[in-house]
Design an enzyme around this catalytic site. Structure first.
Site, PDB file in Angstrom:
ATOM      1  N   GLY A   9     -13.224 -22.118  -1.254  1.00 58.43           N
ATOM      2  CA  GLY A   9     -13.664 -22.303  -2.316  1.00 58.43           C
ATOM      3  C   GLY A   9     -14.224 -23.775  -1.930  1.00 58.43           C
ATOM      4  O   GLY A   9     -14.881 -23.706  -3.345  1.00 58.43           O
ATOM      5  N   ASN A  10     -13.793 -24.218  -1.371  1.00 66.53           N
ATOM      6  CA  ASN A  10     -14.373 -25.610  -1.624  1.00 66.53           C
ATOM      7  C   ASN A  10     -16.589 -25.663  -1.455  1.00 66.53           C
ATOM      8  O   ASN A  10     -17.371 -26.369  -1.501  1.00 66.53           O
ATOM      9  CB  ASN A  10     -14.170 -26.912  -0.066  1.00 66.53           C
ATOM     10  CG  ASN A  10     -14.093 -25.985   0.783  1.00 66.53           C
ATOM     11  OD1 ASN A  10     -13.504 -24.793   1.456  1.00 66.53           O
ATOM     12  ND2 ASN A  10     -15.306 -26.286   1.354  1.00 66.53           N
ATOM     13  N   LYS A 122      -0.761 -17.513  -5.767  1.00 73.71           N
ATOM     14  CA  LYS A 122      -2.101 -17.501  -6.056  1.00 73.71           C
ATOM     15  C   LYS A 122      -3.119 -18.260  -6.586  1.00 73.71           C
ATOM     16  O   LYS A 122      -2.882 -17.924  -8.565  1.00 73.71           O
ATOM     17  CB  LYS A 122      -3.148 -15.864  -5.463  1.00 73.71           C
ATOM     18  CG  LYS A 122      -4.516 -16.652  -5.593  1.00 73.71           C
ATOM     19  CD  LYS A 122      -4.594 -16.954  -3.751  1.00 73.71           C
ATOM     20  CE  LYS A 122      -5.893 -16.932  -3.556  1.00 73.71           C
ATOM     21  NZ  LYS A 122      -6.363 -17.398  -2.354  1.00 73.71           N
ATOM     22  N   LYS A 207      -8.203 -13.906   0.010  1.00 79.19           N
ATOM     23  CA  LYS A 207      -9.804 -13.930   1.393  1.00 79.19           C
ATOM     24  C   LYS A 207      -9.297 -14.013   2.041  1.00 79.19           C
ATOM     25  O   LYS A 207     -10.416 -13.725   3.601  1.00 79.19           O
ATOM     26  CB  LYS A 207     -10.882 -15.236   0.561  1.00 79.19           C
ATOM     27  CG  LYS A 207     -10.613 -16.125   0.746  1.00 79.19           C
ATOM     28  CD  LYS A 207     -12.110 -16.313   1.724  1.00 79.19           C
ATOM     29  CE  LYS A 207     -11.899 -18.062   2.565  1.00 79.19           C
ATOM     30  NZ  LYS A 207     -10.564 -18.556   1.964  1.00 79.19           N
ATOM     31  N   LYS A 265      -4.484 -19.748   5.835  1.00 78.44           N
ATOM     32  CA  LYS A 265      -5.189 -19.332   7.249  1.00 78.44           C
ATOM     33  C   LYS A 265      -4.712 -19.535   8.552  1.00 78.44           C
ATOM     34  O   LYS A 265      -5.292 -18.612   9.162  1.00 78.44           O
ATOM     35  CB  LYS A 265      -6.153 -20.677   6.725  1.00 78.44           C
ATOM     36  CG  LYS A 265      -6.705 -20.951   5.531  1.00 78.44           C
ATOM     37  CD  LYS A 265      -7.712 -22.367   5.308  1.00 78.44           C
ATOM     38  CE  LYS A 265      -8.571 -22.594   4.094  1.00 78.44           C
ATOM     39  NZ  LYS A 265      -8.650 -21.933   3.587  1.00 78.44           N
TER      40      LYS A 265
END
Length: 310
Positions: A9-10, A122, A207, A265
């Site tokens: 998102g960054n 989330k 994601k 991640k």
């Protein structure tokens, strides 16, 4: 090589930035400048986050008609189109004119019995001070959770089970198309009790986990999970913190990374490496050339025994 790149998102909106189209466009432009450097000689599939964007659309929809807001699956589809458009355009401005690009709305099946529906985790939307977050939670029936020194709305995040549009993704890759898909983890969908009717569900899929599944299904040679740090770290935030250079999935999974940040991640990287025997790398988008060359990030592979730090 066939490379799946999962943009954090960054890459689209930095923490604390106003949720404006101009800010998103500028951040997408910066991300695409990095991605363009690894296009020569490679096939690229790009996935991306959408937490801030889907949260913003939810707020806008509630402001228009609070009693009949659009569900999150529809808002997720909107963000796939919006962000995909920006990536297509900015990357297209950098690559040779003959390189085709395509964005696919991507439906992803989840399980109605997934325990995530009972434990929303989330984060979506902007960050709030505690008092404002509690007020909004009371007004709108939200669940909220800490995010650093702020708070955000949290929703269910079920695991991805199947990507329905995987065949079109593969067809496009056969024509050397840069494919943008599975944005925001894809559009969460499930079948009804009859097993015949598919519909959307109020959730947001992680994601990185979806990108891991995507990379497995397209037979990728490398999964790159691009975030805002240059690696996964031991003792993160402490004076003795150490960047992990390489690790076997079994070693990395046992370290207990935070569920709201590095945890998914690491899980995504480990699942891909274990399922395929090919590497996944967690690292900074700014280091993507070095990541692809095997010189940066945390490289997760079954070829490594143990864990090595820089």
């Amino acid at each position: 090589m066939r490379i799946v790149i999962a943009l954090g998102g960054n890459a689209l909106l930095r923490r604390g930035e106003p949720l404006t189209a101009e800010n998103q466009r500028e951040n997408v432009r910066i991300a695409c400048q990095q991605i363009a450097r690894v296009h020569p000689g490679n096939q690229l599939v790009i996935a991306h986050g959408n937490g801030p964007q889907v949260g913003l659309l939810a707020l806008q929809g509630a402001a228009y008609d609070a009693s009949h807001p659009y569900p999150l699956d529809v808002l997720g589809a909107q963000t796939e189109g919006m962000i995909g458009y920006m990536i297509e355009q900015e990357l297209g401005n950098l690559l040779p004119a003959e390189v085709p690009l395509a964005t696919l709305l991507t439906q992803v099946e989840v399980d109605a019995k997934d325990p995530a529906f009972q434990h929303p985790s989330k984060p979506i939307g902007p960050v709030y001070a505690k008092e404002e977050a509690e007020r909004l939670a009371a007004e709108k029936g939200w669940r909220i959770a800490p995010d650093g020194d702020k708070y955000r709305r949290v929703v269910a995040s079920p695991r991805p089970r199947r990507i329905f549009e995987i065949r079109p993704v593969k067809w496009l890759l056969e024509k050397d198309t840069v494919v943008i898909c599975a944005g925001g983890g894809g559009i969460p969908t499930l079948y009804d009790a009859s097993g015949r009717r598919l519909s959307g569900v109020e959730a947001v899929i992680d994601k990185d986990l979806c990108a891991s599944l995507l990379a497995y299904l397209v037979d990728a040679d490398l999964l790159v999970i691009a975030t805002d740090v240059d690696a996964a770290y031991l003792d993160w935030g402490r004076p003795n913190q150490r960047a992990i250079a390489a690790a076997h999935p079994e070693e990395l999974e046992g370290l207990g990374f935070a569920a709201g940040s590095m945890g998914p991640k690491v899980q995504a990287a480990c699942e891909f490496a274990r399922a395929t025997g090919r590497p996944a790398v967690i690292g900074s988008l700014a280091d993507i050339e070095a990541i692809v060359a095997g010189q940066a990030g945390t490289r997760v592979s079954t070829a490594h025994a143990g864990l090595y730090c820089r």
